[in-house]
Design an enzyme around this catalytic site. Structure first.
Site, PDB file in Angstrom:
ATOM      1  N   HIS A 803      -4.671   4.188  -1.771  1.00 23.48           N
ATOM      2  CA  HIS A 803      -5.878   3.372  -1.692  1.00 23.48           C
ATOM      3  C   HIS A 803      -6.866   4.061  -0.756  1.00 23.48           C
ATOM      4  CE1 HIS A 803      -3.192  -0.286  -2.774  1.00 23.48           C
ATOM      5  NE2 HIS A 803      -3.714   0.251  -3.863  1.00 23.48           N
ATOM      6  N   GLU A 806      -7.987   2.898   2.843  1.00 23.86           N
ATOM      7  CA  GLU A 806      -6.985   2.771   3.900  1.00 23.86           C
ATOM      8  C   GLU A 806      -6.835   4.100   4.631  1.00 23.86           C
ATOM      9  OE1 GLU A 806      -3.607   1.255   1.801  1.00 23.86           O
ATOM     10  OE2 GLU A 806      -4.705  -0.527   1.142  1.00 23.86           O
ATOM     11  N   HIS A 900       0.520   2.938   3.785  1.00 24.85           N
ATOM     12  CA  HIS A 900      -0.638   2.104   3.475  1.00 24.85           C
ATOM     13  C   HIS A 900      -1.280   1.604   4.763  1.00 24.85           C
ATOM     14  CE1 HIS A 900      -0.319   1.284  -0.988  1.00 24.85           C
ATOM     15  NE2 HIS A 900       0.833   1.901  -0.744  1.00 24.85           N
ATOM     16  N   GLU A 985       3.157  -0.353   6.140  1.00 20.86           N
ATOM     17  CA  GLU A 985       1.827  -0.889   6.399  1.00 20.86           C
ATOM     18  C   GLU A 985       1.450  -0.660   7.864  1.00 20.86           C
ATOM     19  OE1 GLU A 985      -0.166  -2.052   4.238  1.00 20.86           O
ATOM     20  OE2 GLU A 985       0.959  -2.888   2.565  1.00 20.86           O
TER      21      GLU A 985
END
Length: 1002
Positions: A803, A806, A900, A985
């Protein structure tokens, strides 16, 4: 229990009064548990039955009715089914009749109003009361304005507010003109309540208006009645008193709701950039719908956050996969098995001869014997954009008949004139040669000045305006050194600055960056380099606490927005930057900032000057998409010193953000950089994030209902006058930054200890190479045992940046790479134990073109792992192919981890996969004799929880959701059989646990 039973069976007045007295005393002395006990024993029904009996007496016996009504109101507040019980007992008309009969007696009337309010809390019962004339009755009680019997008025207003929660009652109230009456009554109470003694009455009237304006007719009527002006003026009178916050908050909610809905001030919400996809016709932008397309009668939102795997935050149980056969099944290959052979070339470590170690011929032969069982396949095919045969697939401004010059072979400008003017020119040569030449230039610089400090040793920027103009605006000083284009040769300026001011920034080289950036292929055909990416930056010298949120900041910002509507005298409304209409942009216009975003990873579509020092900003959607607005990165200049500028990013999509909890954006000052402080810093104050009045129609938004937009607003005081600054959502990390970083790592590693191979996984849809790294330790020696240990090391597969928005994922990957090639003893041990296969950027095209979530195909690549398309999703297709290949030769990774960033949670944590935990969470029975599972998936998170200060085990989740079945971690877990398959994350903003825990609370 005895009291309720006696109450139901007795008809004696004295007995009833005694029982009422006892029940009242018991319930007033007790907690809610006693009330619930009374309700569970039929207390509500008994009280309603007694009320029905008592109401039949003529005249009403208030000595019995008052305690009965008081008790009913108290019990009814806790009984969730009280409204239904009132209907069942057919007591609605009785209560309303008692209220009418008590109009001349304020004390019994007040008691009747309390019960009426409780009854109206049920929408169905409230609607029936409205049909029976309850609102007309209540309006007689509260009008005209009077301070007599204030307790009764307050009870009547509370009952009216409860009735107006019903939309049919709200429509009835508007049609009968009650809204205007409520506004006038509110004005009277506001005007006469000088001592602020009647706050609850004023707020009660606002609640009535709030519920009426839940319907479109109510909002339109309030606008037509000058209600916005009335409420706005009253709020201004209340701002100085903290005790009036309930009034201010409710009035502000009404103002926000009634602000006329508008489309975004852009030609279309679809991205300004488009890319023709192979095998697909050019996508037509959706039609813009009317305002009615996105109208909603309610204020409740059913939006759902889709933050990469970040959407995994506490999913509803119904999304959990409970089909054991699906959880345990391993799907068939998604491609012909013979295609897997091409990935042998991506595993050179399995067939490397290590001639540099001086291997004996028989040992080389032994190594060949161990690898001859691998499939024999043709050389690795790297698909490219030009290999796709499609008539529409060409670069912007290129000929239809040929692909034309490589966009990467155009002139680039290093931003030194508006920090975008220094030109680098090159011939059509091999990319590696450019990098090698840049490296030689860098080495030459180091030999000339070996004693340089790690910090820039720049001379302070001269205060002389003439020098400043000459340095930053050479085209204005053409008379000094004329050139064919009427400006100084900015390449000379760049060279002079690099010679005079260049200092060491760890793992960064401006030469390497320029060499890499010129080869990047983008849809706009970038010709400009952002100064921070070219020049580099150092980490902040100290930690910074999160921004403490000032009380009432969001309310103040909303009121400023309302002021635009009702007091537009100071609104300028001038477009100063627009990708759609470049002619509308006014760079250097008197009294306004100058914006620019057409550089790598840049994202700003439009800037509108609202007031002298306030700007509305609109982000560009992802390429070939009409959504995913979050990432921004742009340049701003021509600012004044010590002036608070307000910026409003008005087309955000997420319903909440860390910007409401202490997060700040980041800023880079060019003047600060040239003075020896090249840093991105957290900046901005009065930051908040809230829903605004802009809407996207259902047609344009691609959904069933219209989409809400949100505003991120912040204020900034720039550190220097006429500086050039860059503002970004988070610390930028461009594709060119990554490529030049890999060059630096390869150059600075110890080749005797670190095995490093950089290959190309594939060409992206946009024609950019996607790098694949292999990192491990060189064999200890040339003997057989060491070579076998080298070949048999288990794999660890790491990926990042699927992504584009990010960018924190890339910073985590950067740290991972630097550590793995370092001389740290733990890094050395890891290299000796594992072979690391790393794809540091899975979505280069998205990063290059300033996307937040998607690739050039308009797809979220982390939702394509189940069935990736080789043309539309090449990086996912070939990363999965490489994993398939490793599994086919019995070398499936021990660990897979996809990096991420999370925009709404703090800390660092993992998402993994577990059958048992998923079934347990879903409430399914788990037969442990049938379903067995290795709990090793929890080992790595537990280790990280012990050794990594930012990691929090409690935030981890190991559930498998249906909506995540096509993500990397689930597909690799299920199809490749990788037990330890994770998404990692990392927060955008701070930690709430461990060593880095922030002390302030919000």
């Amino acid at each position: 229990k005895f009291g309720v039973f006696s109450f139901q069976s007795s008809s004696d007045k004295d007995v009833i009064l005694n029982i009422l007295s006892v029940l009242t005393d018991l319930l007033s002395l007790g907690t809610g548990r006693r009330i619930h006990y009374v309700i569970s024993k039929g207390g509500s029904e008994a009280l309603l039955q007694a009320l029905t009996t008592a109401a039949q007496t003529e005249p009403p016996d208030h000595s019995t009715l008052l305690p009965l009504l008081r008790l009913l109101a108290r019990v009814g507040q806790r009984d969730k089914k009280f409204g239904l019980k009132v209907q069942k007992a057919e007591a609605t008309d009785i209560i309303l009749s008692l209220t009418r009969r008590s109009l001349g007696h304020h004390l019994p009337l007040t008691h009747c109003l309390w019960v009426l309010r409780v009854c109206a809390s049920n929408v169905t019962t409230g609607t029936m009361l409205g049909i029976s004339g309850a609102m007309e009755l209540l309006f007689k009680v509260i009008t005209p304005y009077s301070k007599r019997h204030v307790r009764m008025v307050r009870a009547a207003i509370g009952a009216l507010a409860a009735l107006l929660k019903s939309k049919s009652n709200s429509r009835r109230a508007v049609n009968r003109g009650y809204l205007g009456g409520l506004l006038r009554l509110y004005q009277d109470w506001h005007r006469n309540d000088v001592s602020n003694s009647y706050i609850y009455i004023r707020r009660g009237l606002l609640l009535c208006l709030k519920y009426i304006t839940n319907i479109q007719l109510g909002r339109e009527t309030l606008l037509g009645s000058q209600g916005m002006d009335i409420l706005f003026t009253s709020v201004q009178d209340c701002l100085s008193c903290r005790n009036l916050d309930p009034i201010i908050t409710t009035a502000t909610q009404i103002l926000r709701k009634c602000y006329p809905k508008e489309h975004l001030p852009v030609a279309t919400v679809r991205s300004f950039y488009s890319f023709p996809l192979p095998g697909k016709a050019k996508a037509e932008p959706p039609c813009e719908g009317s305002e009615g397309d996105y109208e909603s009668d309610g204020e409740e939102e059913t939006e759902k956050d889709l933050d990469n795997e970040d959407g995994e935050s506490k999913e509803e149980d119904y999304d959990l996969e409970t089909d054991v056969s699906k959880l345990r099944s391993r799907p068939m290959l998604d491609r012909p098995e013979e295609e897997l052979g091409q990935y042998e070339a991506m595993c050179p470590e399995l067939s490397h001869h290590f001639q540099e170690l001086g291997l004996e011929p028989e040992e080389e032969k032994s190594l060949e014997d161990r690898t001859e069982s691998l499939p024999s396949v043709p050389s690795h095919f790297i698909p490219s954009a030009t290999s796709v045969k499609h008539p529409n697939c060409r670069w912007r401004n290129q000929s239809v008949t040929e692909m034309g010059a490589d966009p990467g072979e155009q002139d680039f400008k290093v931003p030194l004139q508006c920090w975008r003017k220094a030109e680098y020119r090159w011939d059509q040569t091999d990319e590696k040669r450019d990098v090698a030449e840049a490296a030689r230039d860098t080495n030459l610089c180091e030999e000339e000045d070996p004693d340089r400090s790690c910090v820039f040793a720049l001379r302070p920027l001269p205060k002389d305006v003439a020098w400043y103009k000459k340095m930053f605006y050479p085209h204005c000083e053409a008379s000094v050194s004329p050139c064919p284009e009427g400006r100084l040769e900015s390449s000379d300026i760049a060279r002079d600055l690099l010679e005079k001011h260049q200092g060491d920034i760890l793992f960064h080289s401006s030469h390497f960056y320029a060499a890499r950036a010129k080869c990047v292929k983008s849809i706009p055909g970038y010709r400009d380099l952002a100064f921070p990416d070219f020049w580099g930056h150092q980490p902040p010298p100290y930690t910074k606490p999160m921004l403490e949120r000032k009380h009432g900041v969001q309310r103040d910002k909303v009121l400023d927005d309302v002021r635009r509507l009702i007091q537009p005298d100071d609104v300028i409304g001038r477009t100063v930057f627009d990708l759609d209409e470049p002619s509308c942009s006014s760079p250097g216009a008197q009294g306004c900032l100058t914006f620019f975003s057409k550089f790598e990873s840049g994202n700003l579509r439009k800037a509108i000057q609202v007031r002298e020092f306030e700007y509305d900003l609109i982000m560009n959607a992802d390429v070939n998409s009409n959504q995913h607005h979050q990432w921004f990165y742009f340049e701003v200049r021509d600012m004044k010193l010590a002036v608070p500028y307000r910026f409003n990013v008005i087309n955000c999509e997420k319903f909440n953000s860390q910007f409401n909890y202490g997060m700040q954006l980041v800023m880079y000052s060019v003047k600060e950089a040239l003075q020896g402080r090249p840093r991105w810093i957290r900046a901005g104050y009065d930051i908040c994030y809230y829903k605004n009045h802009y809407r996207c129609s259902a047609a344009a938004g691609g959904g069933m209902r219209g989409k809400f937009y949100y505003t991120l607003t912040f204020s900034i005081k720039f550190p220097h006058k006429d500086d050039v600054c860059y503002l970004a959502y988070h610390y930028p990390y461009t594709y060119s930054t990554m490529m030049s970083h890999l060059d630096m790592l390869e150059q600075n590693r110890n080749p005797k200890k670190v095995y490093w191979r950089q290959q190309t996984l594939c060409q992206t849809l946009g024609g950019n190479p996607c790098p694949l790294l292999t990192i491990t330790a060189m064999p200890e020696s040339k003997n057989r045992d060491d070579l076998e240990q080298f070949c048999n090391r288990p794999y660890v597969f790491l990926t990042a940046r699927v992504h584009p928005g990010e960018s924190n994922a890339s910073w985590v990957m950067k740290g991972t790479l630097e550590f793995l090639v370092s001389s740290d003893p733990i890094a050395d041990l890891l290299r000796k134990c594992f072979i690391f296969k790393i794809v540091p950027m899975l979505n280069p095209d998205g990063v290059i073109n300033g996307n937040h979530r998607c690739s050039l195909s308009g797809d979220d690549l982390n939702r394509q792992w189940l069935t990736p398309n080789s043309q539309l999703h090449p990086t996912i297709y070939h990363a999965k192919g490489l994993l398939y290949y490793l599994r086919s030769i019995g070398r499936a990774p021990l660990v897979f981890c996809d990096y991420h960033g999370h925009s709404q949670k703090k800390n660092v944590f993992l998402y993994g996969c577990s059958i048992k935990e998923t079934l347990w969470q879903a409430g399914c029975m788990v037969d442990t004799a049938i379903i067995t599972e290795d709990v090793g998936y929890r080992t790595l998170p537990k280790i990280l929880d012990k050794v990594a200060p930012a990691f929090v085990m409690n935030s981890c989740s190991f559930l498998v959701e249906k909506s995540r079945e096509s993500t990397a971690r689930v597909v690799v877990w299920k199809e490749m059989g990788v037990l330890r398959s994770y998404t990692m994350e990392s927060t955008y903003c701070s930690c709430s646990h461990g060593l880095y825990k922030v002390s302030k609370s919000f």
